[in-house]
Scaffold this motif. Structure first.
Motif, PDB file in Angstrom:
ATOM      1  N   LEU A 124       0.704  -1.101   0.050  1.00  0.00           N
ATOM      2  CA  LEU A 124      -0.036   0.246  -0.098  1.00  0.00           C
ATOM      3  C   LEU A 124       1.033   1.301  -0.099  1.00  0.00           C
ATOM      4  CD1 LEU A 124      -2.683  -1.042   2.545  1.00  0.00           C
ATOM      5  CD2 LEU A 124      -2.626  -1.477   0.179  1.00  0.00           C
ATOM      6  N   SER A 125       0.561   2.432  -0.779  1.00  0.00           N
ATOM      7  CA  SER A 125       1.079   3.347  -0.622  1.00  0.00           C
ATOM      8  C   SER A 125       0.335   4.625  -0.164  1.00  0.00           C
ATOM      9  CB  SER A 125       1.396   3.834  -2.136  1.00  0.00           C
ATOM     10  OG  SER A 125       2.432   2.761  -2.732  1.00  0.00           O
ATOM     11  N   CYS A 126       0.940   5.626   0.426  1.00  0.00           N
ATOM     12  CA  CYS A 126       0.249   6.616   1.034  1.00  0.00           C
ATOM     13  C   CYS A 126       0.877   7.958   0.467  1.00  0.00           C
ATOM     14  CB  CYS A 126      -0.035   6.935   2.406  1.00  0.00           C
ATOM     15  SG  CYS A 126      -0.579   7.998   3.157  1.00  0.00           S
ATOM     16  N   ALA A 127       0.288   8.666  -0.603  1.00  0.00           N
ATOM     17  CA  ALA A 127       1.008  10.088  -0.962  1.00  0.00           C
ATOM     18  C   ALA A 127       0.663  10.999  -0.178  1.00  0.00           C
ATOM     19  CB  ALA A 127       0.776  10.226  -2.532  1.00  0.00           C
ATOM     20  N   PHE A 128       1.390  11.871   0.595  1.00  0.00           N
ATOM     21  CA  PHE A 128       1.027  12.985   1.206  1.00  0.00           C
ATOM     22  C   PHE A 128       1.718  14.338   0.921  1.00  0.00           C
ATOM     23  CE2 PHE A 128       5.038  13.679   3.576  1.00  0.00           C
ATOM     24  CZ  PHE A 128       5.952  12.271   3.263  1.00  0.00           C
ATOM     25  N   SER A 129       0.895  15.273   0.667  1.00  0.00           N
ATOM     26  CA  SER A 129       1.300  16.789   0.635  1.00  0.00           C
ATOM     27  C   SER A 129       0.499  17.653   1.626  1.00  0.00           C
ATOM     28  CB  SER A 129       0.750  17.002  -0.832  1.00  0.00           C
ATOM     29  OG  SER A 129      -0.542  16.775  -1.056  1.00  0.00           O
ATOM     30  N   LYS A 159       4.311  14.813  11.362  1.00  0.00           N
ATOM     31  CA  LYS A 159       5.576  14.177  11.922  1.00  0.00           C
ATOM     32  C   LYS A 159       5.341  12.559  12.169  1.00  0.00           C
ATOM     33  CE  LYS A 159       8.724  14.300  15.889  1.00  0.00           C
ATOM     34  NZ  LYS A 159       9.272  15.156  17.055  1.00  0.00           N
ATOM     35  N   TYR A 160       4.220  12.156  12.530  1.00  0.00           N
ATOM     36  CA  TYR A 160       4.220  10.639  12.576  1.00  0.00           C
ATOM     37  C   TYR A 160       2.916  10.283  11.834  1.00  0.00           C
ATOM     38  CZ  TYR A 160       6.722  11.634  16.906  1.00  0.00           C
ATOM     39  OH  TYR A 160       7.631  11.801  17.927  1.00  0.00           O
ATOM     40  N   PHE A 161       3.127   9.003  11.213  1.00  0.00           N
ATOM     41  CA  PHE A 161       2.316   8.385  10.365  1.00  0.00           C
ATOM     42  C   PHE A 161       1.912   7.035  10.959  1.00  0.00           C
ATOM     43  CE2 PHE A 161       2.163  10.364   6.121  1.00  0.00           C
ATOM     44  CZ  PHE A 161       3.158  11.532   6.500  1.00  0.00           C
ATOM     45  N   ASN A 172       7.617  11.894  -0.949  1.00  0.00           N
ATOM     46  CA  ASN A 172       6.785  11.978  -0.130  1.00  0.00           C
ATOM     47  C   ASN A 172       5.555  11.078   0.049  1.00  0.00           C
ATOM     48  OD1 ASN A 172       7.489  14.819   0.382  1.00  0.00           O
ATOM     49  ND2 ASN A 172       5.791  15.902   0.033  1.00  0.00           N
ATOM     50  N   MET A 173       6.206   9.966   0.086  1.00  0.00           N
ATOM     51  CA  MET A 173       5.346   8.735   0.292  1.00  0.00           C
ATOM     52  C   MET A 173       5.609   7.904   1.537  1.00  0.00           C
ATOM     53  SD  MET A 173       3.535   8.428  -2.516  1.00  0.00           S
ATOM     54  CE  MET A 173       3.435   6.716  -3.114  1.00  0.00           C
ATOM     55  N   VAL A 174       4.512   7.046   2.006  1.00  0.00           N
ATOM     56  CA  VAL A 174       4.797   6.262   3.068  1.00  0.00           C
ATOM     57  C   VAL A 174       4.069   4.956   2.606  1.00  0.00           C
ATOM     58  CG1 VAL A 174       3.989   5.438   5.430  1.00  0.00           C
ATOM     59  CG2 VAL A 174       4.768   7.897   5.002  1.00  0.00           C
ATOM     60  N   TYR A 175       5.022   3.696   2.670  1.00  0.00           N
ATOM     61  CA  TYR A 175       4.393   2.653   2.205  1.00  0.00           C
ATOM     62  C   TYR A 175       4.143   1.372   3.413  1.00  0.00           C
ATOM     63  CZ  TYR A 175       6.746   4.615  -1.901  1.00  0.00           C
ATOM     64  OH  TYR A 175       7.177   5.241  -2.890  1.00  0.00           O
ATOM     65  N   LEU A 176       3.132   0.456   3.140  1.00  0.00           N
ATOM     66  CA  LEU A 176       2.765  -0.683   3.857  1.00  0.00           C
ATOM     67  C   LEU A 176       2.939  -1.984   3.302  1.00  0.00           C
ATOM     68  CD1 LEU A 176       2.279  -1.347   6.869  1.00  0.00           C
ATOM     69  CD2 LEU A 176      -0.321  -1.387   5.986  1.00  0.00           C
ATOM     70  N   GLN A 177       4.291  -2.494   3.360  1.00  0.00           N
ATOM     71  CA  GLN A 177       4.355  -3.811   2.765  1.00  0.00           C
ATOM     72  C   GLN A 177       3.832  -4.837   3.478  1.00  0.00           C
ATOM     73  OE1 GLN A 177       6.120  -4.677  -0.069  1.00  0.00           O
ATOM     74  NE2 GLN A 177       5.183  -6.840   0.365  1.00  0.00           N
ATOM     75  N   MET A 178       2.753  -5.556   3.040  1.00  0.00           N
ATOM     76  CA  MET A 178       2.054  -6.634   3.565  1.00  0.00           C
ATOM     77  C   MET A 178       2.278  -7.923   3.058  1.00  0.00           C
ATOM     78  SD  MET A 178      -1.448  -4.539   3.954  1.00  0.00           S
ATOM     79  CE  MET A 178      -1.813  -4.776   2.211  1.00  0.00           C
ATOM     80  N   ASP A 179       2.784  -8.789   3.917  1.00  0.00           N
ATOM     81  CA  ASP A 179       3.549 -10.154   3.320  1.00  0.00           C
ATOM     82  C   ASP A 179       2.357 -11.201   4.008  1.00  0.00           C
ATOM     83  OD1 ASP A 179       6.461  -8.860   3.211  1.00  0.00           O
ATOM     84  OD2 ASP A 179       5.291  -9.173   1.550  1.00  0.00           O
ATOM     85  N   ASN A 180       2.407 -12.631   3.559  1.00  0.00           N
ATOM     86  CA  ASN A 180       1.743 -13.686   4.070  1.00  0.00           C
ATOM     87  C   ASN A 180       0.233 -13.065   4.436  1.00  0.00           C
ATOM     88  OD1 ASN A 180       1.229 -16.141   5.071  1.00  0.00           O
ATOM     89  ND2 ASN A 180       2.239 -15.425   7.148  1.00  0.00           N
ATOM     90  N   LEU A 181      -0.312 -12.563   3.662  1.00  0.00           N
ATOM     91  CA  LEU A 181      -1.740 -12.138   4.041  1.00  0.00           C
ATOM     92  C   LEU A 181      -2.857 -13.197   4.302  1.00  0.00           C
ATOM     93  CD1 LEU A 181      -1.928  -9.295   1.400  1.00  0.00           C
ATOM     94  CD2 LEU A 181      -2.144  -8.965   3.679  1.00  0.00           C
TER      95      LEU A 181
END
Length: 124
Positions: A20-25, A32-34, A79-88
């Motif tokens: 998952l990607s989160c583009a922020f602006s 400061k915290y995600f 300006n991206m935060v990611y969530l790598q999700m494995d073994n769903l």
């Protein structure tokens, strides 16, 4: 104008992976915290990862339900935060939300900025 936009959700079989990607602006000094949350119909919003400000994150920042399977990361240049999700797993099926704010907290009501969500479905 502050904006968080998630993407990358979809359908996957059990054992599969998604990122998952989160583009922020916008008001980035107050981002400061995600955190990443998820919510299924009829259930409370569940915190998955919280208090992330970049670099590595201690395992205490991950919920037990995703520890060892999900990994958060950030690309400041994009300006991206990611969530790598494995073994769903099927129980990971939910709407996933990115959140940001100036406070380190696991409480969803303490995050000031939210994306619109992206759906993840895990099914065979």
């Amino acid at each position: 104008q502050v904006q968080l936009v998630e993407s990358g959700g979809g359908s996957v079989q059990p054992g599969g992976s998604l990122t998952l990607s989160c583009a922020f602006s916008g008001d980035t000094p107050n981002m400061k915290y995600f955190a990443w949350f998820r919510q299924s119909p009829g259930k409370e919003r569940e915190v998955l990862v919280h208090c992330y400000s970049g670099g590595g994150l201690a395992t205490s920042g991950y919920a037990d339900s995703v520890k060892g399977r999900f990994t958060i990361s950030r690309d400041n240049a994009k300006n991206m935060v990611y969530l790598q999700m494995d073994n769903l797993k099927p129980e990971d099926t939910a709407m996933y939300y990115c959140a940001a704010g100036p406070r380190c907290t696991r409480l969803p009501e303490r995050y000031d900025y939210w994306g619109q969500g992206t759906q993840v479905t895990v099914s065979s």
